[in-house]
Enzyme design. Structure first.
Site, PDB file in Angstrom:
ATOM      1  N   PRO A 232      54.028  51.331  49.583  1.00  0.00           N
ATOM      2  CA  PRO A 232      54.555  50.730  48.353  1.00  0.00           C
ATOM      3  C   PRO A 232      54.937  49.281  48.613  1.00  0.00           C
ATOM      4  O   PRO A 232      55.941  48.998  49.255  1.00  0.00           O
ATOM      5  CB  PRO A 232      55.777  51.600  48.043  1.00  0.00           C
ATOM      6  CG  PRO A 232      56.199  52.165  49.366  1.00  0.00           C
ATOM      7  CD  PRO A 232      54.965  52.292  50.194  1.00  0.00           C
ATOM      8  N   ASP A 406      56.972  46.296  52.964  1.00  0.00           N
ATOM      9  CA  ASP A 406      56.845  47.749  52.873  1.00  0.00           C
ATOM     10  C   ASP A 406      58.181  48.284  52.356  1.00  0.00           C
ATOM     11  O   ASP A 406      59.168  48.319  53.094  1.00  0.00           O
ATOM     12  CB  ASP A 406      56.506  48.326  54.243  1.00  0.00           C
ATOM     13  CG  ASP A 406      56.291  49.832  54.219  1.00  0.00           C
ATOM     14  OD1 ASP A 406      56.670  50.482  53.224  1.00  0.00           O
ATOM     15  OD2 ASP A 406      55.747  50.369  55.210  1.00  0.00           O
ATOM     16  N   HIS A 407      58.192  48.720  51.099  1.00  0.00           N
ATOM     17  CA  HIS A 407      59.460  49.096  50.461  1.00  0.00           C
ATOM     18  C   HIS A 407      60.028  50.401  51.027  1.00  0.00           C
ATOM     19  O   HIS A 407      61.180  50.744  50.754  1.00  0.00           O
ATOM     20  CB  HIS A 407      59.267  49.230  48.947  1.00  0.00           C
ATOM     21  CG  HIS A 407      60.441  48.755  48.158  1.00  0.00           C
ATOM     22  ND1 HIS A 407      61.688  48.522  48.715  1.00  0.00           N
ATOM     23  CD2 HIS A 407      60.587  48.454  46.839  1.00  0.00           C
ATOM     24  CE1 HIS A 407      62.524  48.118  47.792  1.00  0.00           C
ATOM     25  NE2 HIS A 407      61.891  48.062  46.630  1.00  0.00           N
ATOM     26  N   ARG A 408      59.243  51.127  51.819  1.00  0.00           N
ATOM     27  CA  ARG A 408      59.780  52.321  52.487  1.00  0.00           C
ATOM     28  C   ARG A 408      60.744  51.926  53.597  1.00  0.00           C
ATOM     29  O   ARG A 408      61.652  52.688  53.942  1.00  0.00           O
ATOM     30  CB  ARG A 408      58.635  53.164  53.082  1.00  0.00           C
ATOM     31  CG  ARG A 408      57.621  53.679  52.079  1.00  0.00           C
ATOM     32  CD  ARG A 408      56.419  54.283  52.785  1.00  0.00           C
ATOM     33  NE  ARG A 408      55.769  53.332  53.675  1.00  0.00           N
ATOM     34  CZ  ARG A 408      54.718  53.627  54.452  1.00  0.00           C
ATOM     35  NH1 ARG A 408      54.219  54.856  54.432  1.00  0.00           N
ATOM     36  NH2 ARG A 408      54.177  52.716  55.222  1.00  0.00           N
ATOM     37  N   ILE A 410      61.865  48.346  54.052  1.00  0.00           N
ATOM     38  CA  ILE A 410      62.597  47.100  53.798  1.00  0.00           C
ATOM     39  C   ILE A 410      63.050  47.059  52.343  1.00  0.00           C
ATOM     40  O   ILE A 410      62.226  47.132  51.426  1.00  0.00           O
ATOM     41  CB  ILE A 410      61.713  45.876  54.118  1.00  0.00           C
ATOM     42  CG1 ILE A 410      61.265  45.910  55.584  1.00  0.00           C
ATOM     43  CG2 ILE A 410      62.462  44.583  53.813  1.00  0.00           C
ATOM     44  CD1 ILE A 410      60.235  44.857  55.942  1.00  0.00           C
TER      45      ILE A 410
END
Length: 434
Positions: A232, A406-408, A410
Site C-alpha cells: 500500500p 510502504d504504509h504497512r 511507515i
C-alpha cells in the site's frame, strides 16, 4: 575423470539464467581463472570462470539458451591428458544432459520396437491430445477455427514466426480433419477464452516486430507488479529550493577540480536522503510480515537506466561518505551497470531508493517502491519558479520531490518528517557535510 561444468549460482536467489555467450569452443585448452562464458541473470551479465585446467571436450548447452537451471551441465571438460572425444561421451551418459538424455532412451528402445511394435503408437497418440497446443496460433484464431470446424494443421500462418492469425482462418473452409477427429475440436473452445483478451490485443495489421524479453526485463515486470499489488503506497510531495545547494556544488567542484572530481546534483541528493534517513530512523525500515526491520545504516539504491532496463546500484553507508567519494563511486557503478557488469552485492539490498528524472525535464512523478525497502524518493526537474524568499515573492530554482512510502511500515506523519528533513538538508546543504 572428466569434469562436468554446471550452471553456476551467481547470486543467492538465482535459480536459472541465460547462457548468453560462450567465450571458448570445443577443443580449447583452459586454465584456472580463464573466462568460459557470459551468463545473463535477472539483473546483469556476468562472467563464468574456470576453476580447473583442462580441455573443453563438449559444449552441452549452446549459447543463447534461456532458462538454464542452476546445476545443469553446460559443458564437459577433459583433464589430466584425457582424450577429449572419450571425455565428451562418458559423462553425457552419467549426467544425462537434457539433449542426450532424450536421445539415449530412443537408442535403447529401438531393438524392442522391432521385436514388439506395440510401443510405437504411444508418441503418435500424444499429439492428438495436445494438437492445438503444438500449433502456433493466436487464441482468437483458435476460437474462430473451432467455431467454423477448421483443422488448424491445414492452415499456413502468415503472422510472426509462422503464427496463425485471425486473417488466416476467417476465409478458410472446414476440411475433413474435423470429421476424422471430432473429439479434438471442442477442446480449444473451452480452453482458449481465458488467455484470449491479453493475446488478442496484439492481433493487428499494423507493421510491427516482436522482441523477446530479457531475464532482466521479466524480473522488472514481475517485481513492479508485485510491488503495486502487495504494497500500500502513500505519496508525499513537497517543493525544495535548490539555490544554496547549486551554489555549494559550484564551490565544491572548483575545489575538487584538481582531483578530477565533478559533483552532480544527484550526488548531493543521495547524501541528503541518507542523512535524512538517519535523522528519521522510522523511515529506514523494511516490512517483513510479522516483524519490522530497522536499519542503522543508510544504503541508497540509485536508479540507473540501462539498455536492458532499470537497475539500482547501491551506495553503501552514504550518510558517512564524503560527497566526492559518493560521486566517484556512483560514476563507476553507473558505468558498469550500463555494461551489465555489476556483481549481485552491488545491486541487491539497500535500505531506500532514489530515482531522479529531472534531467528529462520531468517535474513530478511517483515512483514504485523497490521491495523489500520501505521507501523511494522521486526527484523532479529543478526550474526557475516564483517563490517566497525571505517573505518576499521572488524567483528561485525549485524542484518537486515525492516520497513513496510502504504504509504497512511507515506512518504518514513519519514520512512527512523524512520529507521535511530532506528539504532542510537540501536548502541548507552545509548541514549534510558536517
Amino acid at each position: 575423470m572428466p569434469i562436468n561444468l554446471k550452471m553456476p549460482a551467481l547470486s543467492p536467489t538465482m535459480e536459472e539464467g541465460t547462457l548468453a555467450k560462450w567465450l571458448v569452443k570445443e577443443g580449447d585448452s583452459v586454465a584456472s581463472g580463464d573466462l568460459l562464458a557470459e551468463i545473463e541473470t535477472d539483473k546483469a551479465t556476468m562472467e563464468f570462470e574456470a576453476v580447473d585446467e583442462g580441455v573443453i571436450a563438449k559444449i552441452v548447452i549452446p549459447e543463447g539458451t534461456d532458462n538454464v537451471k542452476v546445476g545443469e551441465v553446460i559443458a564437459i571438460m577433459a583433464v589430466d591428458g584425457e582424450d577429449a572425444g572419450e571425455a565428451s561421451a562418458a559423462p553425457a551418459k552419467a549426467e544425462a544432459p537434457a539433449a542426450e538424455a532424450a536421445a539415449e532412451p530412443e537408442a535403447k528402445a529401438e531393438p524392442e520396437a522391432k521385436a514388439a511394435p506395440a510401443p510405437a503408437p504411444t508418441p503418435t497418440s500424444a499429439p492428438a491430445a495436445s494438437d492445438d497446443d503444438r500449433i502456433k496460433a493466436s487464441p482468437l484464431a483458435k476460437r474462430i477455427a473451432a467455431d467454423k470446424g477448421i483443422d488448424l494443421s491445414t492452415i499456413k500462418g502468415t503472422g510472426p514466426g509462422g503464427r496463425i492469425v485471425k486473417a488466416d482462418v476467417e476465409d478458410a473452409k472446414p476440411g475433413e480433419a474435423k470429421a476424422a477427429a471430432p473429439a479434438a475440436a471442442p477442446a480449444p473452445t473451452t480452453a482458449a477464452p481465458a488467455p484470449a483478451p491479453a493475446a488478442a490485443a496484439f492481433e493487428t495489421d499494423i507493421p510491427h516486430e516482436e522482441t523477446k524479453l530479457s531475464n532482466m526485463r521479466k524480473t522488472i515486470a514481475r517485481r513492479l507488479t508485485e510491488a503495486k499489488q502487495t504494497i500500500p503506497h502513500i505519496y508525499l510531495t513537497l517543493d525544495v529550493q535548490l539555490d544554496k545547494l547549486l551554489k555549494l556544488r559550484g564551490e565544491l567542484n572548483k575545489a575538487l577540480e584538481a582531483q578530477g572530481v565533478k559533483l552532480s546534483v544527484n550526488d548531493l541528493l543521495i547524501k541528503a536522503l541518507a542523512k535524512a534517513l538517519i535523522q528519521v530512523p522510522k523511515c529506514n525500515v523494511s516490512f517483513a510480515g510479522n516483524t519490522l526491520i530497522s536499519y542503522t545504516r543508510a544504503d541508497i539504491s540509485v536508479a540507473v537506466s540501462t539498455p536492458a532496463g532499470l537497475i539500482t546500484p547501491i551506495i553503501v553507508g552514504a550518510e558517512t561518505k564524503a560527497v566526492g567519494a559518493i560521486s566517484t563511486e556512483m560514476k563507476e557503478l553507473a558505468g558498469r551497470a550500463k555494461e551489465g557488469k555489476l556483481q549481485p552485492h552491488e545491486y541487491q539490498g539497500g535500505t531506500a531508493s532514489l530515482s531522479n528524472m529531472g534531467m528529462f525535464g520531468i517535474k513530478h512523478f511517483e515512483a514504485v517502491i523497490n521491495p523489500p525497502q520501505g521507501m523511494i524518493m522521486a526527484i523532479g526537474a529543478g526550474e526557475k519558479r516564483p517563490y517566497l524568499v525571505d517573505d518576499a515573492l521572488g524567483i528561485a530554482t525549485v524542484m518537486s520531490a515525492t516520497g513513496s512510502f510502504d504504509h504497512r511500515a511507515i506512518d504518514g506523519a513519519d514520512g512527512a518528517q523524512l520529507m521535511q528533513a530532506f528539504k532542510e538538508l537540501c536548502e541548507n546543504p552545509l548541514g549534510m557535510l558536517a
